[in-house]
Design a protein around this motif. Structure first.
Motif, mmCIF file in Angstrom:
data_model
loop_
_atom_site.group_PDB
_atom_site.id
_atom_site.type_symbol
_atom_site.label_atom_id
_atom_site.label_comp_id
_atom_site.label_asym_id
_atom_site.label_seq_id
_atom_site.Cartn_x
_atom_site.Cartn_y
_atom_site.Cartn_z
ATOM 1 N N ARG A 1 41.826 -84.230 -45.586
ATOM 2 C CA ARG A 1 40.896 -83.138 -45.296
ATOM 3 C C ARG A 1 40.419 -83.308 -43.863
ATOM 4 O O ARG A 1 40.265 -84.429 -43.391
ATOM 5 C CB ARG A 1 39.709 -83.223 -46.261
ATOM 6 C CG ARG A 1 38.635 -82.200 -46.077
ATOM 7 C CD ARG A 1 37.582 -82.298 -47.197
ATOM 8 N NE ARG A 1 36.937 -83.594 -47.263
ATOM 9 C CZ ARG A 1 35.849 -83.932 -46.579
ATOM 10 N NH1 ARG A 1 35.279 -83.075 -45.767
ATOM 11 N NH2 ARG A 1 35.318 -85.135 -46.704
ATOM 12 N N VAL A 2 40.210 -82.175 -43.174
ATOM 13 C CA VAL A 2 39.633 -82.219 -41.835
ATOM 14 C C VAL A 2 38.415 -81.317 -41.795
ATOM 15 O O VAL A 2 38.349 -80.297 -42.480
ATOM 16 C CB VAL A 2 40.641 -81.810 -40.729
ATOM 17 C CG1 VAL A 2 41.751 -82.831 -40.609
ATOM 18 C CG2 VAL A 2 41.206 -80.442 -40.969
ATOM 19 N N GLU A 3 37.430 -81.719 -41.012
ATOM 20 C CA GLU A 3 36.205 -80.936 -40.821
ATOM 21 C C GLU A 3 36.058 -80.612 -39.341
ATOM 22 O O GLU A 3 36.349 -81.453 -38.489
ATOM 23 C CB GLU A 3 34.970 -81.741 -41.250
ATOM 24 C CG GLU A 3 34.877 -82.028 -42.711
ATOM 25 C CD GLU A 3 33.652 -82.886 -43.054
ATOM 26 O OE1 GLU A 3 32.960 -83.385 -42.122
ATOM 27 O OE2 GLU A 3 33.401 -83.062 -44.245
ATOM 28 N N TYR A 4 35.581 -79.395 -39.080
ATOM 29 C CA TYR A 4 35.312 -78.975 -37.706
ATOM 30 C C TYR A 4 33.827 -78.689 -37.600
ATOM 31 O O TYR A 4 33.322 -77.738 -38.203
ATOM 32 C CB TYR A 4 36.146 -77.751 -37.351
ATOM 33 C CG TYR A 4 35.869 -77.175 -35.978
ATOM 34 C CD1 TYR A 4 35.824 -77.986 -34.838
ATOM 35 C CD2 TYR A 4 35.669 -75.819 -35.810
ATOM 36 C CE1 TYR A 4 35.578 -77.454 -33.590
ATOM 37 C CE2 TYR A 4 35.431 -75.277 -34.555
ATOM 38 C CZ TYR A 4 35.387 -76.093 -33.454
ATOM 39 O OH TYR A 4 35.138 -75.564 -32.207
ATOM 40 N N ALA A 5 33.100 -79.521 -36.851
ATOM 41 C CA ALA A 5 31.646 -79.387 -36.741
ATOM 42 C C ALA A 5 31.245 -78.085 -36.054
ATOM 43 O O ALA A 5 30.159 -77.565 -36.303
ATOM 44 C CB ALA A 5 31.070 -80.579 -35.975
#
Length: 151
Positions: free
Chosen positions: A101-105
Motif C-alpha cells: 500500500r502507498v499513501e500520498y500525504a
C-alpha cells in the motif's frame, strides 16, 4: 529530339500538377484554408491519461488502501510506463514482488499496489503506475513523496 522530349515531359508534368487540388475548407472571413490531415490510423486514439488509465470506476475503490502493513519508509516516485496497466510501484524498498500500500500525504489518499523491485540502489526513487497515481490524486508530472507499506 532530346530537347523536344524534355519540353514535352515538362509540359505534361505541369499539366498534371495544375489538376491536383488540395481540399479546402471555408472560414468565417470568406477565405479558404487547407483541411486538416486525417489521422494516420482511423482506430488510433489520442494518448492521454484518460485513455491509458484503463481501470474501471468499480476497480478504483477496490484498490483504495484500508491501512495497516509494515512501513518500509518513504520514496519519491515518478510516473512509470503508462502503458503498463494495474496498480503497482517499482521501488528499491523491496527485493521481491509483494502486496503493499502507498499513501500520498498531499491528498491523504492511499491505494493498494503490487510492490515490485526496481533493481536500483536504495534512495534511487521509484516509479508508480498511472492508475495508482490517479487514484492517489497525485500530479502526473510531479514527483510525489509516498509512504510505502508491505502487507
Amino acid at each position: 529530339m532530346r530537347v523536344i522530349s524534355v519540353l514535352l515531359l515538362a509540359l505534361v508534368t505541369a499539366a498534371c500538377a495544375a489538376q491536383i487540388e488540395r481540399p479546402q475548407a471555408p472560414t468565417g472571413d470568406g477565405q479558404t484554408r487547407p483541411l486538416a490531415r486525417p489521422a494516420q490510423d482511423a482506430t488510433a486514439q489520442e494518448r492521454t491519461a484518460d485513455t491509458l488509465g484503463t481501470t474501471t470506476p468499480a476497480g478504483r475503490p477496490a484498490a483504495a488502501g484500508a491501512g495497516g502493513g509494515v512501513s518500509l519508509g518513504t520514496t519519491v516516485a515518478s510516473l512509470g510506463d503508462p502503458t503498463e496497466a494495474g496498480f503497482w510501484l517499482k521501488t528499491p524498498l523491496v527485493a521481491a514482488t509483494s502486496p503493499g500500500r502507498v499513501e500520498y500525504a498531499g491528498t491523504g489518499q492511499a491505494v493498494e499496489v503490487e510492490l515490485r523491485p526496481s533493481g536500483t540502489e536504495a534512495g534511487g526513487g521509484s516509479q508508480i503506475s498511472l492508475a495508482a497515481m490517479r487514484a492517489l490524486g497525485a500530479p502526473l508530472t510531479g514527483l510525489p513523496e509516498l509512504r510505502v507499506y508491505r502487507r
